[in-house]
Design a protein around this motif. Sequence first.
Motif, short mmCIF file in Angstrom:
data_model
loop_
_atom_site.label_atom_id
_atom_site.label_comp_id
_atom_site.label_asym_id
_atom_site.label_seq_id
_atom_site.Cartn_x
_atom_site.Cartn_y
_atom_site.Cartn_z
N UNK A 17 0.83 -1.21 0.00
CA UNK A 17 0.00 0.00 0.00
C UNK A 17 0.86 1.26 0.00
N UNK A 18 2.18 1.11 0.08
CA UNK A 18 3.07 2.27 0.14
C UNK A 18 4.16 2.14 -0.92
N UNK A 19 4.57 3.28 -1.43
CA UNK A 19 5.73 3.36 -2.32
C UNK A 19 6.57 4.55 -1.89
N UNK A 20 7.84 4.49 -2.23
CA UNK A 20 8.79 5.51 -1.78
C UNK A 20 9.40 6.21 -2.99
N UNK A 21 9.65 7.48 -2.79
CA UNK A 21 10.25 8.28 -3.84
C UNK A 21 11.50 8.99 -3.35
N UNK A 22 12.52 9.03 -4.20
CA UNK A 22 13.78 9.69 -3.89
C UNK A 22 13.94 10.89 -4.80
N UNK A 23 14.13 12.08 -4.21
CA UNK A 23 14.34 13.30 -4.97
C UNK A 23 15.65 13.95 -4.61
N UNK A 54 12.49 16.39 4.18
CA UNK A 54 13.73 16.92 3.61
C UNK A 54 14.94 16.24 4.23
N UNK A 55 16.03 16.24 3.49
CA UNK A 55 17.27 15.65 3.99
C UNK A 55 17.79 16.46 5.17
N UNK A 56 18.27 15.75 6.19
CA UNK A 56 18.71 16.43 7.41
C UNK A 56 20.05 17.12 7.23
N UNK A 57 20.94 16.53 6.46
CA UNK A 57 22.30 17.06 6.35
C UNK A 57 22.71 17.13 4.90
N UNK A 58 23.37 18.23 4.53
CA UNK A 58 23.91 18.36 3.19
C UNK A 58 25.18 17.55 3.02
#
Length: 220
Positions: A42-48, A65-69
């Motif tokens: 029932x879930x899918x994940x996306x990477x941006x 959002x990503x925590x660390x650059x």
Amino acid sequence: MDSRDCALELLVMLVYVAAWLCALATTLLPHWLTVSTSLLPVESYGLGLWETCVVQDVGVTECRAYDSLLGLPSYLKLARVLMCTSLAVGALGMLVAVPGLYLVAGCGGLGGSRTKRTLMVTGGVLGVISGVLCLIPVSYMAHLAVANFFDDKVPDMVPRWEFGDALFCGWTGGFLLVVAGLLLVSSCRCSQVEPQPAALQRRYQVMSTDVSFRKRSEYV
């Protein structure tokens, strides 16, 4: 210029703007790569480039959002830099090319025609560079997805990343940027024949009249 050439020139600029908007959407979309698991169908994940998202089958999307650059993988950092550079170069190309359009008033005279051609060529070259910069990270991310998907070392039950919507949008935007840039450069050949200014035309008419008058006088 002929009216058809001006219409084609305007159409190329519209394609240029649409391609740049596609590149912008590609940069902002969170679905560069997607993955779904059989454990949680029932879930899918996306990477941006800027965040990761979880999409549920009921239509609910949660992004973080990503925590660390500094902790980001190198390919994400490179993709960020190249996409932002592509957008900056593309925007500069549009700003340079617009004053070079023959539908835009200004820059009269022979020198003005050469200036307009220079602006058009510069804007077209920047468009091609912007398109290439957009295609590089999109194609590289697709290459990583394909390489990991067909990696025999990874067990079959492990979820594999697949192409997201952002990759197709990026390919479209990058290709159209290259095409629009090349068309802008090639459209300058239509303006090679420069019309004479009104003053030179009047002078030519006066000289022609004077020559014909002298010939008639000699016959008399």
